[in-house]
Design a protein around this motif. Structure first.
Motif, mmCIF file in Angstrom:
data_model
loop_
_atom_site.group_PDB
_atom_site.id
_atom_site.type_symbol
_atom_site.label_atom_id
_atom_site.label_comp_id
_atom_site.label_asym_id
_atom_site.label_seq_id
_atom_site.Cartn_x
_atom_site.Cartn_y
_atom_site.Cartn_z
ATOM 1 N N THR A 1 -2.523 -22.849 34.642
ATOM 2 C CA THR A 1 -1.080 -22.903 34.420
ATOM 3 C C THR A 1 -0.646 -22.438 33.035
ATOM 4 O O THR A 1 0.553 -22.415 32.750
ATOM 5 N N LYS A 2 -1.567 -22.063 32.157
ATOM 6 C CA LYS A 2 -1.224 -21.633 30.804
ATOM 7 C C LYS A 2 -1.679 -20.204 30.560
ATOM 8 O O LYS A 2 -2.790 -19.826 30.927
ATOM 9 N N ASP A 3 -0.824 -19.434 29.892
ATOM 10 C CA ASP A 3 -1.213 -18.108 29.426
ATOM 11 C C ASP A 3 -1.941 -18.296 28.097
ATOM 12 O O ASP A 3 -1.355 -18.793 27.136
ATOM 13 N N VAL A 4 -3.211 -17.919 28.036
ATOM 14 C CA VAL A 4 -3.975 -18.064 26.798
ATOM 15 C C VAL A 4 -4.573 -16.703 26.448
ATOM 16 O O VAL A 4 -3.945 -15.914 25.762
ATOM 17 N N SER A 5 -5.767 -16.409 26.942
ATOM 18 C CA SER A 5 -6.389 -15.113 26.660
ATOM 19 C C SER A 5 -6.114 -14.098 27.755
ATOM 20 O O SER A 5 -6.466 -12.931 27.634
ATOM 21 N N ALA A 6 -5.478 -14.560 28.829
ATOM 22 C CA ALA A 6 -5.087 -13.722 29.973
ATOM 23 C C ALA A 6 -3.936 -14.461 30.660
ATOM 24 O O ALA A 6 -3.718 -15.639 30.411
ATOM 25 N N ILE B 1 -0.082 -4.221 39.106
ATOM 26 C CA ILE B 1 1.282 -4.682 39.344
ATOM 27 C C ILE B 1 1.738 -5.573 38.185
ATOM 28 O O ILE B 1 2.818 -6.149 38.249
ATOM 29 N N MET B 2 0.924 -5.664 37.119
ATOM 30 C CA MET B 2 1.232 -6.514 35.973
ATOM 31 C C MET B 2 1.046 -5.739 34.662
ATOM 32 O O MET B 2 0.304 -6.157 33.784
ATOM 33 N N LEU B 3 1.741 -4.628 34.540
ATOM 34 C CA LEU B 3 1.580 -3.760 33.367
ATOM 35 C C LEU B 3 1.923 -4.456 32.054
ATOM 36 O O LEU B 3 1.270 -4.221 31.041
ATOM 37 N N GLY B 4 2.934 -5.297 32.050
ATOM 38 C CA GLY B 4 3.291 -6.024 30.831
ATOM 39 C C GLY B 4 2.157 -6.885 30.325
ATOM 40 O O GLY B 4 1.941 -7.010 29.119
ATOM 41 N N ASP B 5 1.412 -7.458 31.242
ATOM 42 C CA ASP B 5 0.281 -8.298 30.850
ATOM 43 C C ASP B 5 -0.885 -7.460 30.334
ATOM 44 O O ASP B 5 -1.615 -7.900 29.455
ATOM 45 N N ILE B 6 -1.052 -6.266 30.853
ATOM 46 C CA ILE B 6 -2.099 -5.382 30.330
ATOM 47 C C ILE B 6 -1.765 -5.023 28.881
ATOM 48 O O ILE B 6 -2.648 -5.006 28.020
ATOM 49 N N LYS B 7 -0.495 -4.771 28.604
ATOM 50 C CA LYS B 7 -0.094 -4.456 27.227
ATOM 51 C C LYS B 7 -0.328 -5.651 26.310
ATOM 52 O O LYS B 7 -0.721 -5.492 25.165
ATOM 53 N N LYS B 8 -0.093 -6.844 26.822
ATOM 54 C CA LYS B 8 -0.245 -8.056 26.009
ATOM 55 C C LYS B 8 -1.711 -8.482 25.859
ATOM 56 O O LYS B 8 -2.149 -8.847 24.778
ATOM 57 N N TYR B 9 -2.477 -8.441 26.958
ATOM 58 C CA TYR B 9 -3.842 -8.975 26.948
ATOM 59 C C TYR B 9 -4.934 -7.914 27.079
ATOM 60 O O TYR B 9 -6.104 -8.239 27.012
ATOM 61 N N GLU B 10 -4.572 -6.674 27.328
ATOM 62 C CA GLU B 10 -5.468 -5.555 27.618
ATOM 63 C C GLU B 10 -5.906 -5.588 29.082
ATOM 64 O O GLU B 10 -5.736 -6.585 29.777
#
Length: 108
Positions: A25-30, A67-76
């Motif tokens: 439930t938490k965004d940490v390293s991904a 389908i989660m490009l924003g997360d790739i930018k944030k977490y790689e």
């Protein structure tokens, strides 16, 4: 494996592998698995489509098919992991069936 219920097997695979980076439930390293599931459900509401796409994508992570490009930018980009397709399908089905907002076996 005949004594293990499919959902319990998926839970074991998920908690033994995915939670290293994807907290429930938490965004940490991904991104959290709850957020991953929400994104995949919007794109693939039918279980068979959800499981098929998630399994194929995790088998071969690719920014072009994400389908989660924003997360790739944030977490790689998620690294390539050496999982077999059957295990990825079990994990994906477990993710589809699990409500990460509620208490469930293995919840932390």
């Amino acid at each position: 494996m005949t004594n293990i219920v499919a959902n319990e097997y998926g839970s074991m695979l998920f908690h033994g592998n995915c939670v290293t980076c994807h907290f429930e439930t938490k965004d940490v390293s991904a991104p959290s698995m709850m957020r991953v599931k929400e994104n995949y459900l919007r794109a693939f509401p039918k279980k068979e489509d959800f499981v098929a796409y998630m399994s194929r994508w995790v088998k071969n992570p690719n920014e072009k098919t994400s389908i989660m490009l924003g997360d790739i930018k944030k977490y790689e980009l998620m690294p390539y992991l050496h999982y077999d397709m059957e295990s990825l399908e079990e994990i994906s089905a477990y993710i589809y069936e699990t409500d990460f907002d509620k208490e469930h076996k293995g919840h932390k």
